[in-house]
Scaffold this motif. Structure first.
Motif, PDB file in Angstrom:
ATOM      1  N   GLN A  79       0.839  -1.198   0.000  1.00  0.00           N
ATOM      2  CA  GLN A  79       0.000   0.000   0.000  1.00  0.00           C
ATOM      3  C   GLN A  79       0.881   1.258   0.000  1.00  0.00           C
ATOM      4  O   GLN A  79       1.963   1.264   0.598  1.00  0.00           O
ATOM      5  N   ARG A 211      -7.696   9.627   5.849  1.00  0.00           N
ATOM      6  CA  ARG A 211      -7.449   8.313   5.248  1.00  0.00           C
ATOM      7  C   ARG A 211      -8.008   7.236   6.176  1.00  0.00           C
ATOM      8  O   ARG A 211      -7.622   7.173   7.346  1.00  0.00           O
ATOM      9  N   LEU A 213      -7.694   3.625   7.048  1.00  0.00           N
ATOM     10  CA  LEU A 213      -6.658   2.638   6.771  1.00  0.00           C
ATOM     11  C   LEU A 213      -7.197   1.217   6.775  1.00  0.00           C
ATOM     12  O   LEU A 213      -6.808   0.397   5.946  1.00  0.00           O
ATOM     13  N   GLN A 214      -8.068   0.904   7.719  1.00  0.00           N
ATOM     14  CA  GLN A 214      -8.697  -0.416   7.729  1.00  0.00           C
ATOM     15  C   GLN A 214      -9.851  -0.418   8.722  1.00  0.00           C
ATOM     16  O   GLN A 214      -9.952   0.458   9.573  1.00  0.00           O
TER      17      GLN A 214
END
Length: 249
Positions: A79, A211, A213-214
């Protein structure tokens, strides 16, 4: 004869088949390599990440969980690095505090690696979900931590991270501005709605850009639901008028 573009900086991490399901959480079990640059370094860290799926620790955990060997293994993800100014973890339900109608956020300076590992102090924010999370002002409680350190890109080595002292004026200043808090909470609410269950979300602000991220299920919440269903199930009873009623007693 132009100047060659700098090599992109990437993160390399593994993702196991059995990782972070509703029943099990493997967060922190596998190594993540940050700010990797160059083809040779990427290939070397891909091998290290793949090997991590078969470490003694991973094999032992699979045995303890009774995982089918045929379902073991996984893949490796590359990533683009988000060079976070602020990062942290948000849970869309504060399960540990017994407040399911509140989100809880832990936010620190620098990269999320410091927050997830517990290496840095954080701010904690509790956000009420009672009044909805639309355009109305948020109802929240913000506790500012003494953020003495942060994890940042190790510029000297050109790869990886290092822990550094923060400047004095940064330590006791809120990591998240109100507009950033609103953007984060609204994004988390939308993601929770899509998945239909409380989530553990890792986030970062790269400059002013949010962002995500997960996101993973909150394992403790799922376990609590399963325990409730087993111990106090809803019993359906048909009444003479044909109407079906549900009762837990």
């Amino acid at each position: 004869g132009g100047v060659a573009a700098p090599e992109p900086l990437v993160a390399i991490r593994s993702s196991a088949f059995e990782e972070d399901t509703e029943q099990t959480a493997w967060a922190g079990q596998f190594d993540t390599f940050l700010f990797v640059s160059g083809e040779a370094a990427v290939q070397a860290h891909l091998r290290r990440a793949w090997a991590g799926l078969w470490s003694e620790r991973a094999i032992h955990q699979r045995e303890a969980l009774g995982t089918d060997p045929g379902q073991a293994g996984g893949g490796v993800i590359v990533q683009r690095m988000a060079d976070a100014r602020v990062a942290g973890v948000l849970q869309t339900a504060y399960v540990a505090g017994g407040r399911l109608r509140e989100m809880v956020i832990n936010a620190g300076l620098g990269l999320g690696e410091g927050v997830v590992s517990g290496a840095v102090d954080v701010d904690q924010i509790l956000v009420s979900k009672e009044a909805g999370l639309g355009p109305e002002p948020l109802r929240f409680r913000y506790t500012v931590g003494d953020k003495r350190q942060r994890v940042v890109f190790d510029e000297r080595r050109g790869t990886g991270t290092r822990l550094e002292e923060t400047l004095y004026h940064q330590r006791l200043r809120a990591a998240l501005e109100y507009v950033e808090l609103c953007e984060l909470v609204q994004a988390a609410s939308r993601i929770e709605h899509v998945y239909g269950q409380p989530l553990d979300i890792e986030f970062a602000f790269e400059g002013t850009a949010l962002r995500i991220l997960q996101a993973r299920p909150i394992g403790v919440f799922h376990a609590a639901v399963q325990d409730t269903v087993a111990r106090d199930p809803l019993v359906s009873t048909s009444q003479p008028d044909g109407v079906t009623h549900d009762s837990s007693r």
